[in-house]
Scaffold this motif. Structure first.
Motif, PDB file in Angstrom:
ATOM      1  N   THR A 148      39.412  85.149   8.703  1.00  0.00           N
ATOM      2  CA  THR A 148      40.844  85.230   8.983  1.00  0.00           C
ATOM      3  C   THR A 148      41.146  86.382   9.928  1.00  0.00           C
ATOM      4  OG1 THR A 148      41.357  84.299   6.813  1.00  0.00           O
ATOM      5  CG2 THR A 148      43.125  85.482   7.934  1.00  0.00           C
ATOM      6  N   LEU A 149      40.540  87.542   9.668  1.00  0.00           N
ATOM      7  CA  LEU A 149      40.798  88.705  10.506  1.00  0.00           C
ATOM      8  C   LEU A 149      40.115  88.591  11.864  1.00  0.00           C
ATOM      9  CD1 LEU A 149      40.488  91.579   7.865  1.00  0.00           C
ATOM     10  CD2 LEU A 149      42.540  90.947   9.143  1.00  0.00           C
ATOM     11  N   SER A 150      38.887  88.083  11.883  1.00  0.00           N
ATOM     12  CA  SER A 150      38.143  88.041  13.142  1.00  0.00           C
ATOM     13  C   SER A 150      38.771  87.093  14.152  1.00  0.00           C
ATOM     14  CB  SER A 150      36.683  87.632  12.875  1.00  0.00           C
ATOM     15  OG  SER A 150      36.612  86.313  12.362  1.00  0.00           O
ATOM     16  N   GLU A 151      39.395  86.018  13.675  1.00  0.00           N
ATOM     17  CA  GLU A 151      40.035  85.070  14.581  1.00  0.00           C
ATOM     18  C   GLU A 151      41.166  85.705  15.381  1.00  0.00           C
ATOM     19  OE1 GLU A 151      41.232  81.941  12.030  1.00  0.00           O
ATOM     20  OE2 GLU A 151      39.247  81.006  11.911  1.00  0.00           O
ATOM     21  N   MET A 298      55.380  94.427   4.971  1.00  0.00           N
ATOM     22  CA  MET A 298      56.793  94.218   5.279  1.00  0.00           C
ATOM     23  C   MET A 298      57.037  94.263   6.787  1.00  0.00           C
ATOM     24  SD  MET A 298      58.873  96.145   2.191  1.00  0.00           S
ATOM     25  CE  MET A 298      58.344  97.793   2.651  1.00  0.00           C
ATOM     26  N   VAL A 299      56.386  95.191   7.458  1.00  0.00           N
ATOM     27  CA  VAL A 299      56.552  95.289   8.914  1.00  0.00           C
ATOM     28  C   VAL A 299      55.998  94.047   9.602  1.00  0.00           C
ATOM     29  CG1 VAL A 299      55.874  96.582  10.982  1.00  0.00           C
ATOM     30  CG2 VAL A 299      56.572  97.814   8.922  1.00  0.00           C
ATOM     31  N   SER A 300      54.853  93.550   9.138  1.00  0.00           N
ATOM     32  CA  SER A 300      54.265  92.365   9.771  1.00  0.00           C
ATOM     33  C   SER A 300      55.152  91.135   9.599  1.00  0.00           C
ATOM     34  CB  SER A 300      52.869  92.091   9.192  1.00  0.00           C
ATOM     35  OG  SER A 300      52.941  91.648   7.846  1.00  0.00           O
ATOM     36  N   LEU A 301      55.838  91.026   8.457  1.00  0.00           N
ATOM     37  CA  LEU A 301      56.735  89.891   8.237  1.00  0.00           C
ATOM     38  C   LEU A 301      57.936  89.929   9.178  1.00  0.00           C
ATOM     39  CD1 LEU A 301      56.726  89.816   4.323  1.00  0.00           C
ATOM     40  CD2 LEU A 301      55.591  88.199   5.863  1.00  0.00           C
ATOM     41  N   ILE A 302      58.375  91.138   9.544  1.00  0.00           N
ATOM     42  CA  ILE A 302      59.498  91.283  10.469  1.00  0.00           C
ATOM     43  C   ILE A 302      59.033  91.120  11.912  1.00  0.00           C
ATOM     44  CG2 ILE A 302      61.251  92.891  11.337  1.00  0.00           C
ATOM     45  CD1 ILE A 302      61.172  94.204   8.518  1.00  0.00           C
ATOM     46  N   ALA A 303      57.897  91.737  12.230  1.00  0.00           N
ATOM     47  CA  ALA A 303      57.428  91.753  13.615  1.00  0.00           C
ATOM     48  C   ALA A 303      56.885  90.408  14.069  1.00  0.00           C
ATOM     49  CB  ALA A 303      56.355  92.832  13.771  1.00  0.00           C
ATOM     50  N   PHE A 304      56.317  89.630  13.155  1.00  0.00           N
ATOM     51  CA  PHE A 304      55.683  88.361  13.535  1.00  0.00           C
ATOM     52  C   PHE A 304      56.199  87.224  12.644  1.00  0.00           C
ATOM     53  CE2 PHE A 304      52.662  91.845  14.277  1.00  0.00           C
ATOM     54  CZ  PHE A 304      52.589  91.783  15.665  1.00  0.00           C
ATOM     55  N   ASP A 306      56.901  84.256  13.352  1.00  0.00           N
ATOM     56  CA  ASP A 306      56.390  82.933  13.700  1.00  0.00           C
ATOM     57  C   ASP A 306      54.883  82.810  13.509  1.00  0.00           C
ATOM     58  OD1 ASP A 306      58.972  82.132  14.472  1.00  0.00           O
ATOM     59  OD2 ASP A 306      58.711  83.045  16.455  1.00  0.00           O
ATOM     60  N   ALA A 307      54.274  83.797  12.874  1.00  0.00           N
ATOM     61  CA  ALA A 307      52.826  83.726  12.634  1.00  0.00           C
ATOM     62  C   ALA A 307      52.510  82.513  11.763  1.00  0.00           C
ATOM     63  CB  ALA A 307      52.341  85.001  11.960  1.00  0.00           C
ATOM     64  N   SER A 308      51.332  81.954  11.951  1.00  0.00           N
ATOM     65  CA  SER A 308      50.962  80.739  11.215  1.00  0.00           C
ATOM     66  C   SER A 308      50.895  80.960   9.716  1.00  0.00           C
ATOM     67  CB  SER A 308      49.614  80.213  11.721  1.00  0.00           C
ATOM     68  OG  SER A 308      48.596  81.193  11.553  1.00  0.00           O
ATOM     69  N   SER A 309      50.653  82.201   9.305  1.00  0.00           N
ATOM     70  CA  SER A 309      50.640  82.552   7.883  1.00  0.00           C
ATOM     71  C   SER A 309      50.923  84.041   7.776  1.00  0.00           C
ATOM     72  CB  SER A 309      49.280  82.233   7.250  1.00  0.00           C
ATOM     73  OG  SER A 309      48.285  83.092   7.759  1.00  0.00           O
ATOM     74  N   PRO A 310      51.388  84.526   6.626  1.00  0.00           N
ATOM     75  CA  PRO A 310      51.601  85.966   6.466  1.00  0.00           C
ATOM     76  C   PRO A 310      50.333  86.770   6.724  1.00  0.00           C
ATOM     77  CG  PRO A 310      52.641  84.769   4.668  1.00  0.00           C
ATOM     78  CD  PRO A 310      51.828  83.767   5.429  1.00  0.00           C
ATOM     79  N   GLU A 311      49.178  86.226   6.281  1.00  0.00           N
ATOM     80  CA  GLU A 311      47.918  86.931   6.473  1.00  0.00           C
ATOM     81  C   GLU A 311      47.587  87.089   7.955  1.00  0.00           C
ATOM     82  OE1 GLU A 311      48.124  85.117   2.488  1.00  0.00           O
ATOM     83  OE2 GLU A 311      48.442  84.351   4.507  1.00  0.00           O
ATOM     84  N   THR A 312      47.871  86.048   8.742  1.00  0.00           N
ATOM     85  CA  THR A 312      47.653  86.132  10.190  1.00  0.00           C
ATOM     86  C   THR A 312      48.562  87.182  10.810  1.00  0.00           C
ATOM     87  OG1 THR A 312      47.009  83.806  10.266  1.00  0.00           O
ATOM     88  CG2 THR A 312      47.682  84.827  12.348  1.00  0.00           C
ATOM     89  N   GLY A 313      49.803  87.271  10.321  1.00  0.00           N
ATOM     90  CA  GLY A 313      50.726  88.286  10.808  1.00  0.00           C
ATOM     91  C   GLY A 313      50.208  89.689  10.568  1.00  0.00           C
ATOM     92  N   TYR A 314      49.579  89.906   9.415  1.00  0.00           N
ATOM     93  CA  TYR A 314      48.990  91.214   9.140  1.00  0.00           C
ATOM     94  C   TYR A 314      47.881  91.528  10.140  1.00  0.00           C
ATOM     95  CZ  TYR A 314      46.628  95.006   6.656  1.00  0.00           C
ATOM     96  OH  TYR A 314      46.042  96.202   6.334  1.00  0.00           O
ATOM     97  N   ALA A 315      47.025  90.542  10.424  1.00  0.00           N
ATOM     98  CA  ALA A 315      45.948  90.753  11.391  1.00  0.00           C
ATOM     99  C   ALA A 315      46.512  91.038  12.779  1.00  0.00           C
ATOM    100  CB  ALA A 315      45.032  89.536  11.424  1.00  0.00           C
TER     101      ALA A 315
END
Length: 573
Positions: A148-151, A298-304, A306-315
């Motif tokens: 997930t992170l490497s992608e 929380m920042v990743s949820l605001i900043a991204f 439209d990310a495909s998933s919350p985990e992708t937004g964190y990456a």
């Protein structure tokens, strides 16, 4: 990632292997040295190793998913375990008894506590199920987190090759040095992981503009009312998550310390160090470590959004915010989290294979050298099984959800067995069987496969959990009274070694009062409750600091300090 980032990552990997290999001579003396380090860890090393093993590469991804679904209250999925075997229940009631048991695995405890052939069967089942199958599923999720992170972070790198390299480095020092090498690398990995977690939170704070901007962002994203619920520390009564919260706080935490924590307890040099290490873990892991991850989530949820998933937004937060060098340090910290968890799981999985299957039932009279070599081979096998699981993500996801239910009522009996003489192997077998059968019957996928799903009422997870616990508990208690108790001599031997609290040991205590029973059960329960309140006060004091509520933070941390002082005066581990 730049060349500097890759240099930092490569340097860290080489250092971890060198440090692990340095301890290989100590580990290869015996099975005890290989799996429990000769039972010689001081409390601080055991505690740090517990924290490092619990902070996996998927931990920040999991926290992000919880925050995305239910806000900060979602993290009670983890915080509820402050009450359990990994928290203050473990520190004040279980750790000393586990250390005195001198076991290597919790499956071995079965034949120490129970008598008869049924105990041997139960030990074998637990060795295979909890040591291998359930452990492999946990590792499968952790391995998947690397992909997930490497992608996102290194999209041009073959994800399978990256995973292979990380696993190869981890396997080298784990197979060669056992728990000695794991604990040594855990200490370094703890430092690097903590620095990386705070580093990302710092850059996230600077990027978003502080906590006020997070509140504004949540309000715009969810609306004022929902944002308030998501940013509170406790779920509001009447919300859908509140029932789940009640289940977590009353039933979900029941159980002995998890295998990785138990392994460090058993490896401590004495029962005092075992108890102190568990309390240290509870304070640091539950009271402190999650907050940098919560803020970054929380920042990743605001900043991204439209990310495909919350985990992708964190990456995506990693690659967006961190400059060259800092990104390499952050990746090293995530690799540290990954390696500190993988090495633990493959080591304790191998301990079940060797101690509870191979040496107990297959090859009983070989030399220590033979069993140490078998332990190294089992380490490799445990990792291979986990890789196979990781490559079957869909089935693993279903199995993981099912496993959260299959032992729903089992945790209560494995707590009670330490305190009540009447619990026997048949009761524990009944708890496992009824919990598994009831969970399966109520499982949506099983019901759909057999065609009766449409006829079932819509029962949410938390209510199914309550049903399973209720049926399971009634069943094993009834079986306790319908079957013969364990052999008296066997129970006496168990009590003489473990020295449990005498409160519910009835006839055993009356006939054998000289066994060195552990006194002050009431005081231990008081310390358990005080400890939990203290950890929660410290935890939400740290959270209040993050929200810049200084008076509230100061009050909560003061309460935690007063409780810590009182515990220090009352506690005699």
């Amino acid at each position: 990632m730049s060349h500097l980032d890759w240099a930092i990552v490569g340097g860290y990997l080489l250092f971890s292997v060198a440090l692990g290999l340095y301890f290989s001579r100590r580990a290869l003396k015996s099975v005890d040295d290989y799996f429990v380090s000769g039972r010689s860890f001081p409390w601080w090393l055991a505690g740090v190793s517990m924290v490092a093993s619990a902070f996996a590469i998927d931990t920040p991804l999991g926290i992000t998913g919880l925050v995305a679904e239910n806000g900060i209250p979602g993290v009670w999925f983890a915080w509820s375990f402050v009450l359990g075997g990994a928290g203050t229940l473990g520190a004040f009631l279980f750790s000393a008894m586990l250390r005195r048991s001198r076991i290597i695995t919790t499956a071995e405890l079965i034949e120490l506590r129970y008598s008869g052939p049924q105990a041997a069967v139960l030990r074998a089942f637990k060795g295979l199920y909890f040591g291998v199958f359930a452990n492999a599923i946990t590792l499968g999720w952790i391995l998947k987190a690397v992909w997930t992170l490497s992608e996102v972070v290194v999209p041009g790198v073959n994800r399978d090759l990256l995973l292979f390299v990380l696993l190869l480095f981890t396997l080298i020092y784990t197979a060669m040095s056992g728990l000695w090498g794991i604990a040594a690398t855990d200490f370094i990995q703890f430092v690097i992981g903590s620095v990386g977690s705070f580093l990302l939170a710092f850059y996230a704070w600077r990027y978003i503009g502080g906590i006020d901007q997070v509140v504004i962002g949540f309000t715009e994203k969810y609306g004022a009312a929902d944002a308030g619920l998501r940013l509170s520390f406790l779920p509001e009564v009447g919300t859908p998550f509140f029932v789940t919260f009640v289940v977590f706080m009353t039933l979900k935490w029941w159980g002995n310390p998890p295998p990785a924590i138990t392994q460090r307890i058993i490896a401590s040099k004495n029962e005092q160090d075992a108890s102190k290490a568990t309390l240290f873990f509870a304070v640091l892991a539950f009271g402190f470590n999650y907050w940098p991850m919560i803020f970054a989530a929380m920042v990743s949820l605001i900043a991204f959004p439209d990310a495909s998933s919350p985990e992708t937004g964190y990456a995506m937060l990693l690659t967006t915010l961190l400059p060259s060098g800092m990104l390499g340090l952050m990746m090293a910290s995530l690799m540290a989290a990954f390696m500190s968890t993988v090495d633990t799981h493959i080591n304790y999985g191998a301990s079940y294979m060797v101690n509870d299957i191979y040496r107990r039932f297959m090859v009983k009279e070989a030399s220590e050298t033979h069993y140490v070599r078998a332990s190294q081979v089992s380490t490799v096998l445990m990792l291979l099984v986990s890789v196979v699981v990781a490559y079957n993500l869909d089935s693993v996801a279903d199995a993981w959800y099912y496993m959260s239910m299959i032992t729903a009522g089992y945790g209560i009996v494995i707590v009670i067995r330490w305190f009540w003489w009447r619990v026997n192997a048949w009761a524990e077998i009944t708890a496992l069987a009824t919990s598994g059968i009831t969970s399966t019957v109520l499982s949506p996928k099983f019901a759909q496969a057999l065609g009766y799903w449409e006829a079932m009422p819509d029962i949410r997870w938390q209510y199914r959990f309550l049903i399973v616990v209720g049926i399971c508990t009634v069943s094993w208690v009834v079986v306790c009274f319908l079957t013969e108790p364990d052999d008296e001599a066997h129970l006496v031997a168990f009590c003489e070694r473990v020295r449990p609290f005498p409160a519910f040991w009835g006839p055993i205590y009356r006939r054998y009062p000289h066994l060195g029973w552990r006194p002050n059960f009431g005081r231990a329960c008081l310390l358990w409750g005080m400890g939990a309140v203290g950890v929660y006060a410290f935890c939400f004091g740290v959270g209040s600091l993050m929200f810049l509520r200084y008076a509230q933070a100061g009050g909560l941390i003061f309460v935690a300090a007063v409780i810590a002082y009182l515990i220090s005066r009352l506690w005699r581990p």
